[in-house]
Design a protein around this motif. Structure first.
Motif, PDB file in Angstrom:
ATOM      1  N   LYS A 396       0.838  -1.206   0.000  1.00 58.48           N
ATOM      2  CA  LYS A 396       0.000   0.000   0.000  1.00 58.48           C
ATOM      3  C   LYS A 396       0.872   1.255   0.000  1.00 58.48           C
ATOM      4  O   LYS A 396       2.038   1.206   0.374  1.00 58.48           O
ATOM      5  CB  LYS A 396      -0.873   0.027   1.271  1.00 58.48           C
ATOM      6  CG  LYS A 396      -1.738  -1.200   1.495  1.00 58.48           C
ATOM      7  CD  LYS A 396      -2.486  -1.086   2.820  1.00 58.48           C
ATOM      8  CE  LYS A 396      -3.178  -2.402   3.189  1.00 58.48           C
ATOM      9  NZ  LYS A 396      -3.654  -2.399   4.583  1.00 58.48           N
ATOM     10  N   PRO A 397       0.272   2.407  -0.417  1.00 53.37           N
ATOM     11  CA  PRO A 397       1.017   3.671  -0.295  1.00 53.37           C
ATOM     12  C   PRO A 397       1.238   4.026   1.181  1.00 53.37           C
ATOM     13  O   PRO A 397       0.463   3.613   2.045  1.00 53.37           O
ATOM     14  CB  PRO A 397       0.102   4.702  -0.961  1.00 53.37           C
ATOM     15  CG  PRO A 397      -1.193   4.045  -1.231  1.00 53.37           C
ATOM     16  CD  PRO A 397      -1.074   2.580  -0.996  1.00 53.37           C
ATOM     17  N   ASN A 398       2.286   4.782   1.444  1.00 53.26           N
ATOM     18  CA  ASN A 398       2.710   5.088   2.817  1.00 53.26           C
ATOM     19  C   ASN A 398       1.561   5.535   3.730  1.00 53.26           C
ATOM     20  O   ASN A 398       1.389   5.010   4.817  1.00 53.26           O
ATOM     21  CB  ASN A 398       3.802   6.164   2.790  1.00 53.26           C
ATOM     22  CG  ASN A 398       4.407   6.385   4.176  1.00 53.26           C
ATOM     23  OD1 ASN A 398       4.657   5.417   4.898  1.00 53.26           O
ATOM     24  ND2 ASN A 398       4.624   7.626   4.545  1.00 53.26           N
ATOM     25  N   GLY A 399       0.776   6.513   3.277  1.00 48.49           N
ATOM     26  CA  GLY A 399      -0.273   7.093   4.116  1.00 48.49           C
ATOM     27  C   GLY A 399      -1.381   6.120   4.492  1.00 48.49           C
ATOM     28  O   GLY A 399      -2.095   6.365   5.456  1.00 48.49           O
ATOM     29  N   GLU A 400      -1.524   5.032   3.729  1.00 50.04           N
ATOM     30  CA  GLU A 400      -2.622   4.105   3.997  1.00 50.04           C
ATOM     31  C   GLU A 400      -2.202   2.904   4.837  1.00 50.04           C
ATOM     32  O   GLU A 400      -3.026   2.079   5.244  1.00 50.04           O
ATOM     33  CB  GLU A 400      -3.220   3.612   2.678  1.00 50.04           C
ATOM     34  CG  GLU A 400      -4.037   4.694   1.987  1.00 50.04           C
ATOM     35  CD  GLU A 400      -4.495   4.253   0.597  1.00 50.04           C
ATOM     36  OE1 GLU A 400      -4.700   3.042   0.376  1.00 50.04           O
ATOM     37  OE2 GLU A 400      -4.619   5.141  -0.271  1.00 50.04           O
ATOM     38  N   ARG A 401      -0.920   2.794   5.075  1.00 49.90           N
ATOM     39  CA  ARG A 401      -0.435   1.646   5.853  1.00 49.90           C
ATOM     40  C   ARG A 401      -0.778   1.783   7.335  1.00 49.90           C
ATOM     41  O   ARG A 401      -0.990   2.883   7.836  1.00 49.90           O
ATOM     42  CB  ARG A 401       1.096   1.545   5.747  1.00 49.90           C
ATOM     43  CG  ARG A 401       1.589   1.193   4.386  1.00 49.90           C
ATOM     44  CD  ARG A 401       3.128   1.149   4.393  1.00 49.90           C
ATOM     45  NE  ARG A 401       3.622   1.449   3.054  1.00 49.90           N
ATOM     46  CZ  ARG A 401       4.829   1.972   2.799  1.00 49.90           C
ATOM     47  NH1 ARG A 401       5.648   2.275   3.814  1.00 49.90           N
ATOM     48  NH2 ARG A 401       5.199   2.207   1.569  1.00 49.90           N
ATOM     49  N   LEU A 402      -0.775   0.664   8.018  1.00 49.35           N
ATOM     50  CA  LEU A 402      -0.853   0.704   9.489  1.00 49.35           C
ATOM     51  C   LEU A 402       0.339   1.517   9.991  1.00 49.35           C
ATOM     52  O   LEU A 402       1.421   1.438   9.393  1.00 49.35           O
ATOM     53  CB  LEU A 402      -0.774  -0.717  10.073  1.00 49.35           C
ATOM     54  CG  LEU A 402      -2.003  -1.595   9.815  1.00 49.35           C
ATOM     55  CD1 LEU A 402      -1.699  -3.034  10.222  1.00 49.35           C
ATOM     56  CD2 LEU A 402      -3.190  -1.059  10.593  1.00 49.35           C
ATOM     57  N   PRO A 403       0.153   2.284  11.070  1.00 47.49           N
ATOM     58  CA  PRO A 403       1.201   3.226  11.496  1.00 47.49           C
ATOM     59  C   PRO A 403       2.597   2.623  11.572  1.00 47.49           C
ATOM     60  O   PRO A 403       3.559   3.239  11.115  1.00 47.49           O
ATOM     61  CB  PRO A 403       0.718   3.696  12.867  1.00 47.49           C
ATOM     62  CG  PRO A 403      -0.762   3.533  12.826  1.00 47.49           C
ATOM     63  CD  PRO A 403      -1.039   2.357  11.933  1.00 47.49           C
ATOM     64  N   GLN A 404       2.715   1.406  12.133  1.00 46.61           N
ATOM     65  CA  GLN A 404       4.078   0.927  12.339  1.00 46.61           C
ATOM     66  C   GLN A 404       4.798   0.533  11.030  1.00 46.61           C
ATOM     67  O   GLN A 404       5.994   0.285  11.052  1.00 46.61           O
ATOM     68  CB  GLN A 404       4.119  -0.212  13.364  1.00 46.61           C
ATOM     69  CG  GLN A 404       3.654  -1.562  12.855  1.00 46.61           C
ATOM     70  CD  GLN A 404       2.794  -2.284  13.869  1.00 46.61           C
ATOM     71  OE1 GLN A 404       1.668  -1.868  14.139  1.00 46.61           O
ATOM     72  NE2 GLN A 404       3.306  -3.370  14.399  1.00 46.61           N
ATOM     73  N   TYR A 405       4.054   0.495   9.931  1.00 46.90           N
ATOM     74  CA  TYR A 405       4.690   0.173   8.647  1.00 46.90           C
ATOM     75  C   TYR A 405       4.871   1.415   7.784  1.00 46.90           C
ATOM     76  O   TYR A 405       5.306   1.326   6.644  1.00 46.90           O
ATOM     77  CB  TYR A 405       3.899  -0.909   7.910  1.00 46.90           C
ATOM     78  CG  TYR A 405       3.781  -2.164   8.733  1.00 46.90           C
ATOM     79  CD1 TYR A 405       4.825  -3.104   8.749  1.00 46.90           C
ATOM     80  CD2 TYR A 405       2.675  -2.387   9.543  1.00 46.90           C
ATOM     81  CE1 TYR A 405       4.744  -4.234   9.553  1.00 46.90           C
ATOM     82  CE2 TYR A 405       2.588  -3.517  10.347  1.00 46.90           C
ATOM     83  CZ  TYR A 405       3.629  -4.435  10.347  1.00 46.90           C
ATOM     84  OH  TYR A 405       3.566  -5.537  11.152  1.00 46.90           O
ATOM     85  N   GLN A 406       4.497   2.553   8.311  1.00 49.55           N
ATOM     86  CA  GLN A 406       4.727   3.799   7.572  1.00 49.55           C
ATOM     87  C   GLN A 406       6.209   4.141   7.638  1.00 49.55           C
ATOM     88  O   GLN A 406       6.906   3.781   8.580  1.00 49.55           O
ATOM     89  CB  GLN A 406       3.868   4.919   8.171  1.00 49.55           C
ATOM     90  CG  GLN A 406       2.377   4.697   7.889  1.00 49.55           C
ATOM     91  CD  GLN A 406       1.480   5.706   8.573  1.00 49.55           C
ATOM     92  OE1 GLN A 406       1.956   6.658   9.169  1.00 49.55           O
ATOM     93  NE2 GLN A 406       0.186   5.485   8.479  1.00 49.55           N
ATOM     94  N   ASP A 407       6.666   4.882   6.628  1.00 48.95           N
ATOM     95  CA  ASP A 407       8.107   5.168   6.512  1.00 48.95           C
ATOM     96  C   ASP A 407       8.731   5.651   7.823  1.00 48.95           C
ATOM     97  O   ASP A 407       9.815   5.228   8.206  1.00 48.95           O
ATOM     98  CB  ASP A 407       8.345   6.221   5.419  1.00 48.95           C
ATOM     99  CG  ASP A 407       7.984   5.658   4.035  1.00 48.95           C
ATOM    100  OD1 ASP A 407       7.792   4.416   3.938  1.00 48.95           O
ATOM    101  OD2 ASP A 407       7.885   6.455   3.081  1.00 48.95           O
ATOM    102  N   ALA A 408       7.985   6.560   8.518  1.00 49.70           N
ATOM    103  CA  ALA A 408       8.554   7.171   9.719  1.00 49.70           C
ATOM    104  C   ALA A 408       8.821   6.159  10.828  1.00 49.70           C
ATOM    105  O   ALA A 408       9.686   6.377  11.679  1.00 49.70           O
ATOM    106  CB  ALA A 408       7.631   8.273  10.229  1.00 49.70           C
ATOM    107  N   ASN A 409       8.058   5.071  10.837  1.00 52.46           N
ATOM    108  CA  ASN A 409       8.180   4.109  11.943  1.00 52.46           C
ATOM    109  C   ASN A 409       8.818   2.795  11.537  1.00 52.46           C
ATOM    110  O   ASN A 409       9.119   1.948  12.381  1.00 52.46           O
ATOM    111  CB  ASN A 409       6.795   3.802  12.524  1.00 52.46           C
ATOM    112  CG  ASN A 409       6.080   5.060  12.958  1.00 52.46           C
ATOM    113  OD1 ASN A 409       6.674   5.919  13.598  1.00 52.46           O
ATOM    114  ND2 ASN A 409       4.820   5.199  12.567  1.00 52.46           N
ATOM    115  N   LEU A 410       8.986   2.622  10.224  1.00 53.58           N
ATOM    116  CA  LEU A 410       9.376   1.312   9.728  1.00 53.58           C
ATOM    117  C   LEU A 410      10.724   0.855  10.279  1.00 53.58           C
ATOM    118  O   LEU A 410      10.885  -0.308  10.659  1.00 53.58           O
ATOM    119  CB  LEU A 410       9.413   1.337   8.191  1.00 53.58           C
ATOM    120  CG  LEU A 410       9.526  -0.037   7.535  1.00 53.58           C
ATOM    121  CD1 LEU A 410       8.378  -0.943   7.961  1.00 53.58           C
ATOM    122  CD2 LEU A 410       9.569   0.095   6.011  1.00 53.58           C
TER     123      LEU A 410
END
Lengths: 707, 707
Positions: A396-410
């Motif tokens: 999925k695109p970054n903004g639609e991912r579950l928080p912990q899989y978003q770029d900032a938290n990955l």
């Protein structure tokens, strides 16, 4: 004077404002007026910045502080315990024997410890308000999530620091907190667990108390001891009875601003479930522990954590069963709703929210078992789930991912996934089997999640099969899977990964159901109650705790206890009294060092003390400081009367329990042969001080005294 | 084993029989079967006789025991306190400084202390039954009173001993107890009150505890130390954790067999009145105390007594407000009444009694204020009343007089009246004025008693007038009045006597009203409930306490306390911890001897300990003995959880608190320069043993050991 203060307290109570001592305040909004009026103390921005940047967050759930110019970090033994266990090997048990590094070279690197220091706080509420303008429901939630993810990413990239999203006042305020991050942390000193946790589970959450619950680490940067621009000076004499003291730390969670519907959900569903769960897991862990010494060592930290939670949650529960507390909460809510209803504008904006929350909680109740019992445990199965989710989310695109899989938290998510901490397969198997048995009992064999896990096998056979055949315990295997990417993960033959891939969609479905039927309504309603409270009381009330940095104030003060009074402090005499009172057995057995060394000690040395500071789990390891920001104590517990503090603070009996600096220095010098560490804390230079890159702005140089 | 015991306890509970540890048993009926089954201990008649005759009653409200062949009597400091105060003069303060007589010659004679030893017990129930046969109501009461007075007189005259009438099981049994009486009692040793009552009122009724609440007297006969045929041997090592221990002492009063109507009367009328009264008197006494050091010394014992009662009655009150306790009491009563109703014979004889008691209590409630507030206070006014009553009663035949004026009791009444203990007029005046003010407030100016007291003056003017002009404080004056006889008393011009003569008839009238409207119905009804209980449960339940000798058994055992556990014992380390925890201030200030002497002490010495023995006020000073009847402790208190024990015993939390023999010997030898006393206790002969007239039957001669 006494009468005046009483009247004043009453007035504050009537207008819904806090009591003296109440509140875990954010650093942007300390109770300046209260501190000035009650204690004549001026909180300056300089003082706040100094204390904030000398405070350290232990990301696995505790607090700490810089206490020397050479990056020495003070926290509790029980905060460091997980690392001590991971460092320990057979014949080298730092938990049982303690540890002291006489030189930097002897310091031992932690396995997977991350420390954070809060360097900047940015209020982004206006950006969120702007982004959700004109939107409602899921659309608003999506927009909010997107703008926050974007801001978090931007701010983090710009500063090069860890940027965390922080929501305050039930979402009435949004902030980005930027942390300087340390991952090279080395153990300097730990006493024997037997003295750090003297009195064991019986004495946990009680006072009078006699614990040396301290642990010292050193933060390194680029392979060298870090020189923090801000660190706290030390005061071995501690604070006087009645003295104003502060704590700066990371309280994990409070529920003081929750509505009655939310609190009743906790009382009738969530907490009874937790207590049942703790009991079951403890029974299972204790049976495992009884298999042998090594098993006992492995289970120790989990057992301690569960017993700790059991007593903590049990204490909260007693608060919820207390009619006085509940009627106070009810009155508070009634007053707020009355004031909202009395103002047409507030009424139109917020009056709906309480009923909406009640409906959402009702829905949660209806699916309570599915939401609670469809879960795995241990350290392997959750990692398999992380990998399975990674496979889905990364498509999925970054903004639609579950928080912990978003770029900032990955990065943090993967660092956690790659932890090299040892895994004990038999231990994992015991925990999994017990969890599966419980799910089968409660949800039944026809539950889709249970079916997906067991595939017709017994819980025992399933746990055995999974543990025997999975390779998840191998860090390289986990890394290889992630690096191979989503499609390879989906094709994996590992039985644990396969199970995770089967149950992840069921979990996702539950989460989506909850998102749609509960959270979608709950989030804006909770936000509305937060905003309503904000509109009525402003920032005169602090927001609920959420493991961000908070300042609390209070006085060193005893309390009425079981028919008599507890003093404000205990002495080392009492340590020996309690040990010999229990024939020096079990939880009350003194380490040999303390048995043999009694003659060397000044037993009048203060050991632990209590203050009215408002703290909660997560504050463990927080420094207690005086008005000059000198260390006068080390938070390690609350008394049993403080446990309902999750819902309401009581100045009469709520007490924070701390280690006194006197006992730390006394034992370092007389029992641990650790004069060099005591000197570092007391600012006595025994070696040339390393050059500082940026000298502390608000602190005088350490006192130069020759020993 | 654990399961078995649980089941057994449950069965006992269901059948209304006592729990392990429950019960203050009469010496004619110890729980032999229970002790045999639970502890394998055989209670022999020899053991019982030995313990009984080594036990001593302090007639002003405490217990004690013979602890040497030379008449040494052990009790609590707080039991001896009244005597210590009476002995003290300015510059010679035994309360503050303590006392130790190195030789018999140095021992100081008590002012007015009487000790009793229970030598014989005679069951006279059959005589009473015979005497009241065919009679009912006041006629039966009169016949009972007459036969008992006659028996008491006869038995007393025959034995030459003090003969006391004892009613057990609410009057289901009547006994005459014969006491050997000692009035020449001399002080041997008392520590400083500061260490005897360390922790003061805050620590009173609590544990863990650190008190040296001991006091030693010596009984003399014919001017020489008395050689008791029975005394308790000493065991400095004390009892082990879990060991079976007994106490033999004089519990003052319990209300376990009272009906719900009686208990509710206590809860709703009597106890709230008492608590209000204590509060008021304490305020008045503390104001007096603040006038100066001498005043403070005078008021000390009364203030201590009132604070003690306040906490004790407050603790009882909390039991009566406790829903669990009240519903247990309700169930017990229901079960008993159901069993009575289920048996036609029992039903006919006893079923009426509960409702009759309820009616009587209702009548008491209606006259509550008159019954409670028409009373004087202090030591002078009550003596004037004794003289006024004497004048009236002595005109009646012996059997019709109030009990204390009957021949058998008259001597004790007059001895009390002639007490040479000093009287402090300003102190008397303060107390009287406060009492008169209270009566005026509650009863109003038109109440006949208030009118008779004040005669139109203010309470202040009345108290001043009475105290300024009375000669009652002069022992010779009191004696002369009594010797002059009834008619001279009636003509006295002394204002206090005149007031007494005015109010005595009003008091008599109240008492007659109460006798006729309450007691006449209450006494037989209470007796009927006692007999009903007796018919259903027999002597498997002990009778309520009434300051007669009782045996209780239990185990040395800690208890759950405020979230943690209290150990079974404390050590001298803890004394110093508690002192330094409170900065050695106020209630927690150590005597200089203890401050200076810490280096001489073995601080691991046990100080205080708890056991499950069922005790209550009056047991103070009771020896704690092991199965061999050796002294292993000295009862001085109960924990706060034991206070509802007046109504119900709880094995889980109810604990008796004792001084450990170890701390007595340790401090005598190391701090008090009292080796000679320690030697006497430990049976180490330092001088030739005086000849004994009647060697102890059940005890071996003291161990002969050279120091």
């Amino acid at each position: 004077m006494k009468t005046l203060r009483k009247t004043w307290a009453l007035l504050l109570f009537l207008s819904g404002i806090v009591f003296a001592g109440e509140g875990m305040w954010t650093f942007d909004n300390p109770p300046k007026k209260l501190l000035k009026e009650k204690y004549g103390f001026d909180v300056t921005q300089e003082w706040l910045d100094h204390v904030r940047m000398a405070s350290v967050r232990f990301n696995d759930g505790g607090s700490g502080s810089f206490v020397s110019p050479n990056g020495l970090v003070m926290t509790n033994h029980h905060v460091g315990l997980g690392q001590l266990q991971k460092m320990s090997k057979e014949g080298n048990d730092y938990v049982e024997n303690g540890f002291f590094a006489k030189t930097n070279a002897e310091e031992v690197k932690c396995v997977d410890l991350e420390l954070n220091v809060l360097m900047a706080m940015q209020n982004v509420t206006a950006n969120v308000t702007e982004a959700v303008k004109g939107k409602t429901g899921p659309e608003a939630a999506m927009a909010r999530r997107a703008v926050l993810a974007q801001l978090q990413k931007e701010i983090g990239e710009k500063s090069g620091m860890r940027a965390d999203l922080v929501s305050l006042y039930n979402g009435a305020e949004y902030w980005i907190y930027s942390y300087k991050k340390f991952t090279d942390i080395r153990l300097v000193m730990a006493p024997e667990q037997q003295i750090a946790f003297f009195g064991g589970d019986p004495d946990n959450f009680t006072f009078p108390r006699y614990d040396l619950d301290m642990c010292f680490f050193r933060a390194y940067e680029n392979g060298k001891p870090y020189n923090p621009p801000h660190y706290l000076k030390w005061k071995t004499a501690g604070a006087a009875d009645g003295e104003l003291v502060f704590t700066s730390g990371h309280p994990g969670s409070t529920a003081r601003q929750q509505t009655m519907a939310q609190i009743e959900y906790l009382r009738d569903y969530q907490i009874p479930y937790q207590l049942k769960n703790f009991k079951r897991r403890l029974e299972s862990l204790k049976a495992y522990s009884a298999r042998g010494e090594e098993q006992s060592r492995r289970a120790l930290s989990l057992i301690f954590g569960l017993e700790n939670s059991q007593k903590a949650i049990g204490g909260q529960y007693s608060g919820l069963l207390d009619k006085n507390l509940m009627s106070k909460k009810q009155n508070d809510e009634k007053e707020l709703r009355d004031r909202v209803n009395a103002d047409p504008e507030l009424k139109a904006k917020y009056a709906w929210a309480w009923d909406t929350i009640a409906v959402a909680m009702q829905r949660n109740k209806e699916k309570f078992n599915e939401l609670s019992y469809r879960g795995v445990t241990g350290s392997l199965a959750p990692r398999a789930l992380t990998i399975a989710r990674y496979a889905a989310e990364m498509k999925k695109p970054n903004g639609e991912r579950l928080p912990q899989y978003q770029d900032a938290n990955l990065k943090a998510t993967l660092e956690n996934l790659y932890s090299p901490a040892p895994v004990y397969l038999d231990f994992e198997q015991v925990q999994l089997q017990d969890r599966f048995e419980e799910a089968l009992e409660v949800l039944g064999a026809n539950d889709p999640w249970v079916k997906a896990v067991l595939e017709g096998r017994t819980p025992q056979a399933t746990a055995e099969l999974l543990i025997t055949n999975t390779r998840i315990s191998d860090v390289a295997f986990r890394k290889a899977l992630i690096e191979a990417g989503s499609d390879e993960i989906l094709k994996s033959n590992d039985p644990m990964i396969k199970m995770a891939l089967r149950i992840a969609p069921i979990g996702d479905e539950m989460r989506q159901w909850q998102e749609k039927n509960v959270n979608a309504a709950l989030a804006p309603a909770v936000e509305a109650t937060g905003k309503a409270r904000f509109a009525v009381y402003g920032k005169e009330l602090p927001p609920d705790a959420n493991f961000t940095l908070r300042l609390s104030f209070g006085e060193v003060k005893g309390f009425p206890m079981n028919g008599t009074k507890a003093p404000s402090l205990t002495t080392m005499y009492g340590l020996y009294d309690r040990a010999f009172s229990f024939q020096n057995q079990k939880d009350f057995e003194l380490p040999k060092r303390f048995q043999d060394g009694v003659g060397k000690l000044n037993l009048t040395t203060p050991m632990n003390f209590v203050s009215t500071n408002d703290i909660i789990g997560g504050n463990s390891g927080s420094p207690v400081i005086n008005a000059k920001a000198e260390v006068v104590g080390l938070i390690f517990d609350g008394n049993i009367e403080s446990l309902p503090g999750r819902f309401a603070y009581s100045e009469e009996k709520n007490r924070a329990v701390s280690v006194h600096p006197g006992v730390m220095i006394e034992t370092m010098r007389k029992l641990y042969d650790a004069n060099i560490l005591a000197d570092e804390l007391e600012g006595i230079l025994t070696k040339p001080e390393p050059k500082k890159e940026s000298p502390a702005k608000n602190t005088k140089p350490a006192k130069k005294k020759k020993k």
